[in-house]
Motif scaffolding. Structure first.
Motif, mmCIF file in Angstrom:
data_model
loop_
_atom_site.group_PDB
_atom_site.id
_atom_site.type_symbol
_atom_site.label_atom_id
_atom_site.label_comp_id
_atom_site.label_asym_id
_atom_site.label_seq_id
_atom_site.Cartn_x
_atom_site.Cartn_y
_atom_site.Cartn_z
ATOM 1 N N PHE A 1 -33.251 -0.500 70.414
ATOM 2 C CA PHE A 1 -32.832 0.549 71.718
ATOM 3 C C PHE A 1 -31.297 -0.074 72.983
ATOM 4 O O PHE A 1 -30.600 0.323 72.532
ATOM 5 C CB PHE A 1 -33.778 1.278 73.728
ATOM 6 N N VAL A 2 -31.006 -1.689 72.071
ATOM 7 C CA VAL A 2 -29.995 -1.926 72.344
ATOM 8 C C VAL A 2 -29.276 -1.775 71.143
ATOM 9 O O VAL A 2 -27.571 -1.286 71.442
ATOM 10 C CB VAL A 2 -29.732 -3.694 72.252
ATOM 11 N N LEU A 3 -29.211 -1.308 69.616
ATOM 12 C CA LEU A 3 -28.350 -1.130 69.229
ATOM 13 C C LEU A 3 -28.193 0.787 69.112
ATOM 14 O O LEU A 3 -27.269 0.995 68.829
ATOM 15 C CB LEU A 3 -29.773 -1.338 67.848
ATOM 16 N N THR A 4 -29.709 1.497 69.395
ATOM 17 C CA THR A 4 -29.341 2.383 69.666
ATOM 18 C C THR A 4 -27.928 2.787 70.318
ATOM 19 O O THR A 4 -27.119 3.549 71.035
ATOM 20 C CB THR A 4 -30.554 3.052 70.634
ATOM 21 N N THR B 1 -15.657 6.594 67.641
ATOM 22 C CA THR B 1 -14.855 7.092 67.122
ATOM 23 C C THR B 1 -16.279 8.406 65.966
ATOM 24 O O THR B 1 -14.483 9.608 64.981
ATOM 25 C CB THR B 1 -15.911 6.465 64.846
ATOM 26 N N ARG B 2 -16.832 9.435 65.977
ATOM 27 C CA ARG B 2 -16.844 10.870 66.442
ATOM 28 C C ARG B 2 -17.230 10.728 64.691
ATOM 29 O O ARG B 2 -17.457 11.906 64.322
ATOM 30 C CB ARG B 2 -15.948 11.381 66.325
ATOM 31 N N THR B 3 -17.227 9.854 63.960
ATOM 32 C CA THR B 3 -18.057 9.542 62.456
ATOM 33 C C THR B 3 -19.788 9.645 62.362
ATOM 34 O O THR B 3 -20.583 9.011 63.303
ATOM 35 C CB THR B 3 -17.024 8.705 62.158
ATOM 36 N N ALA C 1 -21.871 4.971 62.699
ATOM 37 C CA ALA C 1 -22.720 4.903 63.728
ATOM 38 C C ALA C 1 -23.488 5.954 64.072
ATOM 39 O O ALA C 1 -24.394 5.305 65.036
ATOM 40 C CB ALA C 1 -21.395 5.125 64.605
ATOM 41 N N GLY C 2 -23.297 7.170 63.894
ATOM 42 C CA GLY C 2 -24.084 8.236 64.270
ATOM 43 C C GLY C 2 -25.736 8.593 63.306
ATOM 44 O O GLY C 2 -26.938 8.934 63.153
#
Length: 163
Positions: A103-106, A116-118, A122-123
Protein backbone atom coordinates in the motif's frame (compact mmCIF):
# COMPACT_ATOMS: atom_id res chain seq x y z
CA UNK A 1 -15.15 -21.25 -7.06
CA UNK A 2 -11.92 -21.40 -5.12
CA UNK A 3 -10.48 -24.56 -3.63
CA UNK A 4 -11.28 -24.94 0.10
CA UNK A 5 -8.52 -23.90 2.49
CA UNK A 6 -6.57 -26.49 4.50
CA UNK A 7 -6.65 -25.97 8.25
CA UNK A 8 -3.83 -26.81 10.67
CA UNK A 9 -5.65 -29.95 11.81
CA UNK A 10 -6.09 -31.40 8.31
CA UNK A 11 -5.28 -35.08 7.94
CA UNK A 12 -3.99 -36.85 4.88
CA UNK A 13 -5.32 -40.07 3.51
CA UNK A 14 -3.78 -42.46 1.02
CA UNK A 15 -5.75 -42.95 -2.19
CA UNK A 16 -5.90 -46.13 -4.27
CA UNK A 17 -2.96 -44.91 -6.35
CA UNK A 18 -0.83 -44.46 -3.22
CA UNK A 19 -0.85 -40.66 -3.51
CA UNK A 20 -1.58 -38.36 -0.61
CA UNK A 21 -4.94 -36.61 -0.67
CA UNK A 22 -5.48 -33.70 1.70
CA UNK A 23 -8.78 -33.13 3.46
CA UNK A 24 -10.01 -29.54 3.57
CA UNK A 25 -12.22 -27.65 5.97
CA UNK A 26 -14.01 -24.53 4.78
CA UNK A 27 -14.54 -21.42 6.82
CA UNK A 28 -18.34 -21.18 7.08
CA UNK A 29 -19.85 -18.60 4.76
CA UNK A 30 -16.58 -17.62 3.08
CA UNK A 31 -14.45 -18.83 0.22
CA UNK A 32 -10.88 -17.63 -0.18
CA UNK A 33 -8.58 -17.74 -3.17
CA UNK A 34 -5.28 -17.17 -1.34
CA UNK A 35 -3.46 -20.37 -0.48
CA UNK A 36 -1.89 -20.97 2.90
CA UNK A 37 0.14 -23.97 1.79
CA UNK A 38 3.84 -23.75 2.65
CA UNK A 39 6.09 -23.28 -0.32
CA UNK A 40 7.39 -20.56 -2.57
CA UNK A 41 4.96 -17.72 -3.16
CA UNK A 42 5.52 -17.37 -6.90
CA UNK A 43 3.24 -14.34 -7.21
CA UNK A 44 5.20 -12.39 -4.59
CA UNK A 45 8.49 -13.49 -6.16
CA UNK A 46 7.28 -12.31 -9.59
CA UNK A 47 6.12 -8.99 -8.11
CA UNK A 48 9.49 -8.46 -6.41
CA UNK A 49 11.29 -9.28 -9.65
CA UNK A 50 9.12 -6.85 -11.63
CA UNK A 51 9.85 -4.09 -9.09
CA UNK A 52 13.61 -4.69 -9.24
CA UNK A 53 13.68 -4.88 -13.04
CA UNK A 54 11.46 -1.79 -13.33
CA UNK A 55 13.77 0.21 -11.08
CA UNK A 56 16.78 -0.86 -13.11
CA UNK A 57 15.09 0.00 -16.42
CA UNK A 58 14.01 3.39 -15.01
CA UNK A 59 17.60 4.13 -14.10
CA UNK A 60 18.95 3.01 -17.49
CA UNK A 61 16.37 4.96 -19.53
CA UNK A 62 15.97 8.16 -17.49
CA UNK A 63 19.08 8.11 -15.33
CA UNK A 64 16.85 8.20 -12.24
CA UNK A 65 18.87 7.09 -9.22
CA UNK A 66 15.70 7.29 -7.10
CA UNK A 67 14.00 4.83 -9.46
CA UNK A 68 16.92 2.43 -9.12
CA UNK A 69 17.10 2.65 -5.32
CA UNK A 70 13.34 2.43 -4.73
CA UNK A 71 12.65 -0.19 -7.41
CA UNK A 72 15.50 -2.52 -6.48
CA UNK A 73 14.97 -1.88 -2.76
CA UNK A 74 11.24 -2.67 -2.97
CA UNK A 75 11.91 -5.68 -5.16
CA UNK A 76 14.51 -7.15 -2.82
CA UNK A 77 12.18 -6.50 0.14
CA UNK A 78 9.32 -8.40 -1.55
CA UNK A 79 11.67 -11.25 -2.51
CA UNK A 80 12.88 -11.43 1.09
CA UNK A 81 9.27 -11.53 2.34
CA UNK A 82 8.53 -14.37 -0.10
CA UNK A 83 11.45 -16.37 1.30
CA UNK A 84 10.55 -15.63 4.93
CA UNK A 85 6.91 -16.62 4.47
CA UNK A 86 7.89 -19.83 2.69
CA UNK A 87 7.93 -21.88 5.90
CA UNK A 88 5.37 -19.85 7.82
CA UNK A 89 2.62 -18.56 5.51
CA UNK A 90 0.41 -17.82 8.55
CA UNK A 91 2.79 -15.29 10.12
CA UNK A 92 0.62 -12.26 10.90
CA UNK A 93 3.54 -9.79 11.28
CA UNK A 94 4.98 -10.80 7.91
CA UNK A 95 1.58 -10.49 6.24
CA UNK A 96 1.20 -7.01 7.76
CA UNK A 97 4.67 -6.10 6.45
CA UNK A 98 3.78 -7.22 2.93
CA UNK A 99 0.44 -5.38 3.01
CA UNK A 100 2.05 -2.19 4.33
CA UNK A 101 4.75 -2.23 1.65
CA UNK A 102 2.19 -2.89 -1.10
CA UNK A 103 0.00 0.00 0.00
CA UNK A 104 2.98 2.36 0.37
CA UNK A 105 3.87 1.48 -3.22
CA UNK A 106 0.23 2.05 -4.18
CA UNK A 107 0.35 5.52 -2.65
CA UNK A 108 3.64 6.45 -4.31
CA UNK A 109 2.50 5.17 -7.69
CA UNK A 110 -0.84 6.97 -7.31
CA UNK A 111 1.00 10.27 -6.91
CA UNK A 112 3.24 9.47 -9.89
CA UNK A 113 0.23 8.53 -12.01
CA UNK A 114 -1.62 11.75 -11.09
CA UNK A 115 1.50 13.77 -11.91
CA UNK A 116 2.41 12.07 -15.23
CA UNK A 117 -0.99 10.75 -16.43
CA UNK A 118 0.83 7.84 -18.08
CA UNK A 119 -0.37 4.29 -17.62
CA UNK A 120 3.08 2.78 -17.92
CA UNK A 121 4.91 2.47 -15.58
CA UNK A 122 3.04 4.45 -12.88
CA UNK A 123 -0.54 3.28 -13.57
CA UNK A 124 0.52 -0.29 -14.18
CA UNK A 125 2.51 -0.50 -10.93
CA UNK A 126 -0.34 1.25 -9.11
CA UNK A 127 -2.71 -1.54 -10.16
CA UNK A 128 -0.19 -4.29 -9.38
CA UNK A 129 0.66 -2.87 -5.96
CA UNK A 130 -3.00 -2.47 -5.01
CA UNK A 131 -3.73 -6.02 -6.18
CA UNK A 132 -0.89 -7.38 -4.03
CA UNK A 133 -2.14 -5.42 -1.02
CA UNK A 134 -5.63 -6.83 -1.42
CA UNK A 135 -4.33 -10.36 -2.08
CA UNK A 136 -2.38 -10.37 1.16
CA UNK A 137 -5.21 -8.61 2.98
CA UNK A 138 -7.39 -11.54 1.99
CA UNK A 139 -4.74 -13.95 3.24
CA UNK A 140 -4.47 -12.07 6.55
CA UNK A 141 -8.25 -12.16 7.01
CA UNK A 142 -8.22 -15.89 6.37
CA UNK A 143 -5.39 -16.50 8.85
CA UNK A 144 -7.15 -14.49 11.55
CA UNK A 145 -10.43 -16.30 10.90
CA UNK A 146 -8.77 -19.72 11.05
CA UNK A 147 -7.03 -18.78 14.30
CA UNK A 148 -10.36 -17.78 15.81
CA UNK A 149 -11.94 -21.01 14.53
CA UNK A 150 -9.08 -23.04 16.07
CA UNK A 151 -9.44 -21.15 19.37
CA UNK A 152 -13.16 -21.89 19.50
CA UNK A 153 -12.57 -25.55 18.63
CA UNK A 154 -9.98 -25.87 21.40
CA UNK A 155 -12.34 -24.23 23.90
CA UNK A 156 -15.18 -26.58 22.90
CA UNK A 157 -12.89 -29.62 23.20
CA UNK A 158 -11.80 -28.47 26.65
CA UNK A 159 -15.45 -28.15 27.76
CA UNK A 160 -16.29 -31.62 26.39
CA UNK A 161 -13.23 -33.11 28.06
CA UNK A 162 -14.21 -31.69 31.45
CA UNK A 163 -17.70 -33.24 31.29
Amino acid sequence: MAKPIPTPTDATEATDEGEQEQEYAEVPGMTFSASLDPGLDLILIAFGGILAIGGTVGYMQAGSTMSLVMGVGSGVYMLLMALLTMNNPRSVPMLFAIIAAAFVLTGVMSMRYIKTRTFFPAGWMLLNSAAMGFRYGERLAMVLMLREQDRKSAAAAKVLKSQ
